[in-house]
Design a protein around this motif. Structure first.
Motif, PDB file in Angstrom:
ATOM      1  N   PHE A  95      -7.921   9.550   7.121  1.00 16.04           N
ATOM      2  CA  PHE A  95      -6.801   9.204   6.246  1.00 16.04           C
ATOM      3  C   PHE A  95      -6.463  10.359   5.309  1.00 16.04           C
ATOM      4  N   ALA A  96      -7.484  10.992   4.716  1.00 16.87           N
ATOM      5  CA  ALA A  96      -7.236  12.109   3.807  1.00 16.87           C
ATOM      6  C   ALA A  96      -6.538  13.254   4.535  1.00 16.87           C
ATOM      7  N   THR A  97      -6.913  13.475   5.795  1.00 14.86           N
ATOM      8  CA  THR A  97      -6.248  14.514   6.592  1.00 14.86           C
ATOM      9  C   THR A  97      -4.787  14.169   6.841  1.00 14.86           C
ATOM     10  N   ASP A  98      -4.529  12.942   7.272  1.00 14.29           N
ATOM     11  CA  ASP A  98      -3.161  12.549   7.608  1.00 14.29           C
ATOM     12  C   ASP A  98      -2.259  12.517   6.380  1.00 14.29           C
ATOM     13  N   LEU A  99      -2.801  12.061   5.258  1.00 16.35           N
ATOM     14  CA  LEU A  99      -1.996  11.997   4.042  1.00 16.35           C
ATOM     15  C   LEU A  99      -1.861  13.378   3.405  1.00 16.35           C
ATOM     16  N   GLY A 100      -2.971  14.124   3.387  1.00 17.65           N
ATOM     17  CA  GLY A 100      -2.967  15.416   2.721  1.00 17.65           C
ATOM     18  C   GLY A 100      -2.222  16.492   3.480  1.00 17.65           C
ATOM     19  N   LYS A 101      -2.177  16.391   4.810  1.00 15.57           N
ATOM     20  CA  LYS A 101      -1.454  17.373   5.614  1.00 15.57           C
ATOM     21  C   LYS A 101      -0.196  16.779   6.228  1.00 15.57           C
ATOM     22  N   GLY A 102      -0.367  15.798   7.131  1.00 14.37           N
ATOM     23  CA  GLY A 102       0.768  15.277   7.887  1.00 14.37           C
ATOM     24  C   GLY A 102       1.877  14.732   7.015  1.00 14.37           C
ATOM     25  N   ALA A 103       1.531  13.829   6.095  1.00  6.87           N
ATOM     26  CA  ALA A 103       2.560  13.249   5.229  1.00  6.87           C
ATOM     27  C   ALA A 103       3.063  14.272   4.218  1.00  6.87           C
ATOM     28  N   SER A 104       2.162  15.052   3.648  1.00  9.16           N
ATOM     29  CA  SER A 104       2.555  16.023   2.632  1.00  9.16           C
ATOM     30  C   SER A 104       3.484  17.097   3.185  1.00  9.16           C
ATOM     31  N   ASP A 105       3.298  17.461   4.453  1.00  9.00           N
ATOM     32  CA  ASP A 105       4.155  18.474   5.064  1.00  9.00           C
ATOM     33  C   ASP A 105       5.617  18.028   5.152  1.00  9.00           C
ATOM     34  N   ARG A 106       5.854  16.729   5.047  1.00  7.64           N
ATOM     35  CA  ARG A 106       7.211  16.193   5.203  1.00  7.64           C
ATOM     36  C   ARG A 106       7.888  15.913   3.862  1.00  7.64           C
ATOM     37  N   LEU A 107       7.191  16.154   2.768  1.00  6.52           N
ATOM     38  CA  LEU A 107       7.697  15.742   1.464  1.00  6.52           C
ATOM     39  C   LEU A 107       7.844  16.931   0.516  1.00  6.52           C
ATOM     40  N   PRO A 108       8.703  16.808  -0.497  1.00  8.24           N
ATOM     41  CA  PRO A 108       8.867  17.905  -1.451  1.00  8.24           C
ATOM     42  C   PRO A 108       7.710  18.053  -2.425  1.00  8.24           C
ATOM     43  N   ARG A 109       6.827  17.058  -2.458  1.00 14.10           N
ATOM     44  CA  ARG A 109       5.619  17.116  -3.274  1.00 14.10           C
ATOM     45  C   ARG A 109       4.447  16.706  -2.400  1.00 14.10           C
TER      46      ARG A 109
ATOM     47  N   PHE B 116       0.832  -1.204   0.000  1.00 10.62           N
ATOM     48  CA  PHE B 116       0.000   0.000   0.000  1.00 10.62           C
ATOM     49  C   PHE B 116       0.868   1.255   0.000  1.00 10.62           C
ATOM     50  N   VAL B 117       1.920   1.252   0.808  1.00  4.76           N
ATOM     51  CA  VAL B 117       2.839   2.389   0.818  1.00  4.76           C
ATOM     52  C   VAL B 117       3.469   2.580  -0.561  1.00  4.76           C
ATOM     53  N   GLU B 118       3.846   1.491  -1.211  1.00 10.64           N
ATOM     54  CA  GLU B 118       4.433   1.582  -2.548  1.00 10.64           C
ATOM     55  C   GLU B 118       3.426   2.126  -3.554  1.00 10.64           C
ATOM     56  N   LEU B 119       2.157   1.736  -3.413  1.00 14.87           N
ATOM     57  CA  LEU B 119       1.117   2.252  -4.299  1.00 14.87           C
ATOM     58  C   LEU B 119       0.953   3.758  -4.105  1.00 14.87           C
ATOM     59  N   LEU B 120       0.929   4.206  -2.847  1.00 10.20           N
ATOM     60  CA  LEU B 120       0.820   5.638  -2.561  1.00 10.20           C
ATOM     61  C   LEU B 120       2.049   6.381  -3.072  1.00 10.20           C
ATOM     62  N   LYS B 121       3.207   5.783  -2.897  1.00  6.47           N
ATOM     63  CA  LYS B 121       4.448   6.389  -3.388  1.00  6.47           C
ATOM     64  C   LYS B 121       4.393   6.586  -4.896  1.00  6.47           C
ATOM     65  N   ALA B 122       3.906   5.578  -5.619  1.00  7.78           N
ATOM     66  CA  ALA B 122       3.788   5.698  -7.074  1.00  7.78           C
ATOM     67  C   ALA B 122       2.813   6.806  -7.446  1.00  7.78           C
ATOM     68  N   ALA B 123       1.694   6.891  -6.714  1.00  4.68           N
ATOM     69  CA  ALA B 123       0.714   7.944  -6.985  1.00  4.68           C
ATOM     70  C   ALA B 123       1.317   9.321  -6.754  1.00  4.68           C
ATOM     71  N   LEU B 124       2.127   9.442  -5.725  1.00  7.56           N
ATOM     72  CA  LEU B 124       2.773  10.716  -5.421  1.00  7.56           C
ATOM     73  C   LEU B 124       3.760  11.096  -6.519  1.00  7.56           C
ATOM     74  N   ARG B 125       4.588  10.167  -6.915  1.00  9.55           N
ATOM     75  CA  ARG B 125       5.614  10.445  -7.910  1.00  9.55           C
ATOM     76  C   ARG B 125       5.003  10.753  -9.282  1.00  9.55           C
ATOM     77  N   GLU B 126       3.859  10.124  -9.583  1.00 13.94           N
ATOM     78  CA  GLU B 126       3.202  10.335 -10.871  1.00 13.94           C
ATOM     79  C   GLU B 126       2.145  11.429 -10.820  1.00 13.94           C
ATOM     80  N   ASP B 127       2.008  12.068  -9.653  1.00 13.61           N
ATOM     81  CA  ASP B 127       1.041  13.153  -9.438  1.00 13.61           C
ATOM     82  C   ASP B 127      -0.391  12.703  -9.707  1.00 13.61           C
ATOM     83  N   ARG B 128      -0.717  11.509  -9.205  1.00 13.42           N
ATOM     84  CA  ARG B 128      -2.067  10.975  -9.361  1.00 13.42           C
ATOM     85  C   ARG B 128      -2.976  11.461  -8.229  1.00 13.42           C
ATOM     86  N   GLN B 129      -4.270  11.445  -8.505  1.00  8.66           N
ATOM     87  CA  GLN B 129      -5.276  11.760  -7.478  1.00  8.66           C
ATOM     88  C   GLN B 129      -5.628  10.491  -6.711  1.00  8.66           C
TER      89      GLN B 129
END
Length: 213
Positions: free
Chosen positions: A75-89, A46-59
């Motif tokens: 989940f949308a809150t944690d991924l959209g804010k918490g995880a996103s705040d730690r990444l360059p994208r 699942f993490v790899e799937l999310l990683k691919a979505a992030l790298r490919e700029d998928r919704q």
């Protein structure tokens, strides 16, 4: 005198605390067993799937009913804010449960079975991700959304309980918690989603280097 006669507690109420303690201990033991059965390899996938979505700029779209709707929004809150705040994208993620006006319009004008698939028809593109959450795995609105997603080239994920279900048949990646107790299964689903988000929050390097924009 207030007119009421105080009656002694019936025998069945004298040991409520002891019975409650026994029930709590059994519940926690069953909860621990459900969490222990959470497969690490499924989390990794699942993490790899999310990683691919992030790298490919998928919704990323996530949806469910009741407690599963709350898990989707969390989940949308944690991924959209918490995880996103730690990444360059930043993750592009949306819980389809969270636009109340649109959801109720669809339910009123079409049917409740349409409330998730219709927004996907507006917004989703091939290669995006659809995550359906349902303890039964047979909620008609979630099934319909996953069917449409699979037929239209989205990557599909189903978080379900232990009973055989239609959503597990449809999805590319399935987390089936080996229990049918709604509270326990919903808790394990949220742990699964938390693990995926905190993989990026606590180890942003796992997202890897990003290709040039």
């Amino acid at each position: 005198m207030n007119g009421f006669i105080a009656l002694p507690d019936p025998p069945t109420r004298r040991y409520t605390a002891a019975r409650m303690t026994d029930w709590i201990e059994k519940y926690l033991a069953a909860q621990a067993a459900a969490h222990a059965a959470l497969p690490a390899d499924t989390v990794v996938r699942f993490v790899e799937l999310l990683k691919a979505a992030l790298r490919e700029d998928r919704q990323i779209f996530v949806f469910g009913n009741g407690g599963s709707a709350a898990n989707a929004a969390h989940f949308a809150t944690d991924l959209g804010k918490g995880a996103s705040d730690r990444l360059p994208r930043r993750f592009r993620v949306w819980a389809l449960t969270d636009n109340l006006s649109w959801l109720t319009a669809l339910a009123n004008d079409y049917s409740y079975e349409e409330v998730f698939v219709r927004p996907l028809q507006n917004l989703a593109r091939t290669g995006d991700v659809a995550i359906g959450i349902s303890v039964s795995g047979n909620s008609p609105n979630c099934v319909r959304a996953l069917e449409w997603a699979r037929n239209n080239g989205l990557r599909t994920v189903a978080l379900v309980g232990g009973a055989p279900c239609r959503m597990a048949e449809l999805a590319e990646l399935v987390l089936a918690v080996p229990d049918t107790h709604y509270g326990r299964v919903e808790d394990v689903h949220m742990t699964f989603l938390h693990l995926a988000c905190y993989a990026f929050i606590e180890h942003p390097e796992w997202a890897g280097p990003f290709p040039p924009s």
